[in-house]
Every structure is written in structure tokens, then in C-alpha cells.
Motif scaffolding. Structure first.
Motif, PDB file in Angstrom:
ATOM      1  N   ALA A  13      49.136  38.981  50.035  1.00  0.00           N
ATOM      2  CA  ALA A  13      49.676  38.788  48.694  1.00  0.00           C
ATOM      3  C   ALA A  13      49.614  37.307  48.333  1.00  0.00           C
ATOM      4  O   ALA A  13      49.943  36.446  49.159  1.00  0.00           O
ATOM      5  N   GLY A  14      49.174  37.042  47.114  1.00  0.00           N
ATOM      6  CA  GLY A  14      49.022  35.672  46.650  1.00  0.00           C
ATOM      7  C   GLY A  14      47.623  35.109  46.825  1.00  0.00           C
ATOM      8  O   GLY A  14      47.283  34.076  46.239  1.00  0.00           O
ATOM      9  N   SER A  53      26.235  41.786  26.006  1.00  0.00           N
ATOM     10  CA  SER A  53      25.511  40.955  25.043  1.00  0.00           C
ATOM     11  C   SER A  53      26.320  39.744  24.608  1.00  0.00           C
ATOM     12  O   SER A  53      25.819  38.625  24.602  1.00  0.00           O
ATOM     13  N   SER A  54      27.574  39.967  24.224  1.00  0.00           N
ATOM     14  CA  SER A  54      28.361  38.885  23.633  1.00  0.00           C
ATOM     15  C   SER A  54      29.232  38.155  24.632  1.00  0.00           C
ATOM     16  O   SER A  54      29.646  37.023  24.378  1.00  0.00           O
ATOM     17  N   GLY A  55      29.559  38.802  25.736  1.00  0.00           N
ATOM     18  CA  GLY A  55      30.472  38.200  26.701  1.00  0.00           C
ATOM     19  C   GLY A  55      31.939  38.376  26.367  1.00  0.00           C
ATOM     20  O   GLY A  55      32.804  37.875  27.075  1.00  0.00           O
ATOM     21  N   THR A  56      32.223  39.095  25.288  1.00  0.00           N
ATOM     22  CA  THR A  56      33.611  39.360  24.923  1.00  0.00           C
ATOM     23  C   THR A  56      34.282  40.185  26.014  1.00  0.00           C
ATOM     24  O   THR A  56      33.701  41.132  26.520  1.00  0.00           O
ATOM     25  N   THR A  57      35.509  39.806  26.350  1.00  0.00           N
ATOM     26  CA  THR A  57      36.200  40.464  27.456  1.00  0.00           C
ATOM     27  C   THR A  57      37.512  41.092  27.019  1.00  0.00           C
ATOM     28  O   THR A  57      38.108  40.704  25.997  1.00  0.00           O
ATOM     29  N   ARG A  58      37.959  42.056  27.800  1.00  0.00           N
ATOM     30  CA  ARG A  58      39.288  42.636  27.650  1.00  0.00           C
ATOM     31  C   ARG A  58      39.841  42.909  29.038  1.00  0.00           C
ATOM     32  O   ARG A  58      39.087  43.200  29.957  1.00  0.00           O
ATOM     33  N   SER A  59      41.152  42.840  29.148  1.00  0.00           N
ATOM     34  CA  SER A  59      41.787  43.086  30.434  1.00  0.00           C
ATOM     35  C   SER A  59      43.018  43.946  30.260  1.00  0.00           C
ATOM     36  O   SER A  59      43.672  43.911  29.214  1.00  0.00           O
ATOM     37  N   ALA A  60      43.342  44.682  31.297  1.00  0.00           N
ATOM     38  CA  ALA A  60      44.585  45.449  31.301  1.00  0.00           C
ATOM     39  C   ALA A  60      45.770  44.490  31.364  1.00  0.00           C
ATOM     40  O   ALA A  60      45.674  43.406  31.944  1.00  0.00           O
ATOM     41  N   ASP A  61      46.860  44.898  30.776  1.00  0.00           N
ATOM     42  CA  ASP A  61      48.052  44.034  30.755  1.00  0.00           C
ATOM     43  C   ASP A  61      48.504  43.670  32.169  1.00  0.00           C
ATOM     44  O   ASP A  61      49.001  42.563  32.404  1.00  0.00           O
ATOM     45  N   SER A  62      48.315  44.586  33.095  1.00  0.00           N
ATOM     46  CA  SER A  62      48.795  44.369  34.464  1.00  0.00           C
ATOM     47  C   SER A  62      48.058  43.253  35.191  1.00  0.00           C
ATOM     48  O   SER A  62      48.554  42.750  36.209  1.00  0.00           O
ATOM     49  N   LYS A  64      46.326  40.600  33.298  1.00  0.00           N
ATOM     50  CA  LYS A  64      46.112  39.440  32.428  1.00  0.00           C
ATOM     51  C   LYS A  64      46.746  38.196  33.037  1.00  0.00           C
ATOM     52  O   LYS A  64      47.863  38.238  33.540  1.00  0.00           O
ATOM     53  N   GLY A  65      45.992  37.116  32.982  1.00  0.00           N
ATOM     54  CA  GLY A  65      46.470  35.867  33.563  1.00  0.00           C
ATOM     55  C   GLY A  65      46.174  35.746  35.040  1.00  0.00           C
ATOM     56  O   GLY A  65      46.340  34.659  35.622  1.00  0.00           O
ATOM     57  N   ARG A  66      45.750  36.822  35.688  1.00  0.00           N
ATOM     58  CA  ARG A  66      45.427  36.793  37.119  1.00  0.00           C
ATOM     59  C   ARG A  66      43.962  37.122  37.389  1.00  0.00           C
ATOM     60  O   ARG A  66      43.353  36.540  38.279  1.00  0.00           O
ATOM     61  N   PHE A  67      43.408  38.055  36.662  1.00  0.00           N
ATOM     62  CA  PHE A  67      42.025  38.497  36.874  1.00  0.00           C
ATOM     63  C   PHE A  67      41.152  38.004  35.729  1.00  0.00           C
ATOM     64  O   PHE A  67      41.577  38.021  34.566  1.00  0.00           O
ATOM     65  N   MET A  78      27.868  40.950  37.534  1.00  0.00           N
ATOM     66  CA  MET A  78      29.176  40.907  36.887  1.00  0.00           C
ATOM     67  C   MET A  78      30.203  40.634  37.974  1.00  0.00           C
ATOM     68  O   MET A  78      30.100  41.208  39.065  1.00  0.00           O
ATOM     69  N   ASN A  79      31.129  39.764  37.694  1.00  0.00           N
ATOM     70  CA  ASN A  79      32.129  39.391  38.688  1.00  0.00           C
ATOM     71  C   ASN A  79      33.537  39.660  38.191  1.00  0.00           C
ATOM     72  O   ASN A  79      33.794  39.680  36.979  1.00  0.00           O
ATOM     73  N   LEU A  80      34.427  39.853  39.131  1.00  0.00           N
ATOM     74  CA  LEU A  80      35.850  39.960  38.838  1.00  0.00           C
ATOM     75  C   LEU A  80      36.574  38.991  39.767  1.00  0.00           C
ATOM     76  O   LEU A  80      36.666  39.242  40.973  1.00  0.00           O
ATOM     77  N   GLN A  81      37.038  37.901  39.194  1.00  0.00           N
ATOM     78  CA  GLN A  81      37.819  36.924  39.944  1.00  0.00           C
ATOM     79  C   GLN A  81      39.259  37.389  39.934  1.00  0.00           C
ATOM     80  O   GLN A  81      39.865  37.518  38.864  1.00  0.00           O
TER      81      GLN A  81
END
Length: 122
Positions: A13-14, A53-62, A64-67, A78-81
């Protein structure tokens, strides 16, 4: 269309982890790419998505700010940090693709990678 996910593992964790998805088989202009996750006994949930194409992103609320989701069109990846991982983030993570508009429901994605397991110890 082929998708190959990688990068999962066991972390505390962390900690942080980067998942990658190699995509191939066609050009992906007009596609939306996404990361989903599925914990044992639960539904496959949307984590983050990106317009190829555009690079526009969306994230789940759970997450956001972390991934952070990103893509490299030149490398077809495609990556997921994932930062500040929590035990509740533990799941099999899948990358997916669909042609068309952005949606968060897994059933509307036509192409899937094989999944990569993320385990987070507390």
C-alpha cells in the motif's frame, strides 16, 4: 485487433506501479481505449479511458488524483500510472478498445487484452 497488457505485480500500500498495453492490428484513429479492473466476485469496472486520437482522458472517481492514463500513438502503447495504491485497488486489470464514442460500461468494448494481476498488501 490485439491488446497485450503487462506490468502487474505485488506491491505494498502506498507504492506505485505502471501498467502497459501494447495494441496492434490496425490504426486506432477513432478508437477509445480503456483500463478496467475486476476483483474476485465483482463486476468488471471502468478505471480510466483515453481517446486514441485526441488524448482526452476520463477516470473513475475512485482513482482520480492517483491514476493517470496516457498513450503513445507512435509506439502503439497505452499506460496506466498508478500511484498511492490501496488494498482496494487489487484486481485483475484489463485493457480494452472500442470504436466510437467514450463509454464506461465494459460490455460496449469489443477488444480485450488478457489481463494482468495487481496485488496490494496492507
Amino acid at each position: 485487433v490485439q491488446l497485450q497488457a503487462s506490468g502487474g505485480g505485488l506491491v505494498q500500500a502506498g507504492d506505485s506501479l505502471i501498467l502497459s498495453c501494447e495494441v496492434s492490428g490496425r490504426t486506432f484513429s477513432g478508437y477509445v481505449m480503456g483500463w478496467f479492473r475486476q476483483a474476485p466476485g465483482k463486476d468488471r469496472d471502468f478505471v480510466a479511458g483515453i481517446s486514441w486520437s485526441s488524448g482526452t482522458t476520463r477516470s473513475a472517481d475512485s482513482v482520480k488524483g492517483r491514476f493517470t492514463i496516457s498513450r503513445d500513438a507512435a509506439k502503439n502503447t497505452m499506460n496506466l500510472q498508478m500511484n498511492n495504491l490501496k488494498p482496494e485497488d487489487a484486481a485483475v486489470y484489463y485493457c480494452a478498445a472500442r470504436l466510437g464514442t467514450f463509454v464506461t460500461m465494459a460490455k460496449y468494448y469489443n477488444y480485450w487484452g488478457q489481463g494482468t494481476l495487481v496485488t496490494v498488501s496492507s
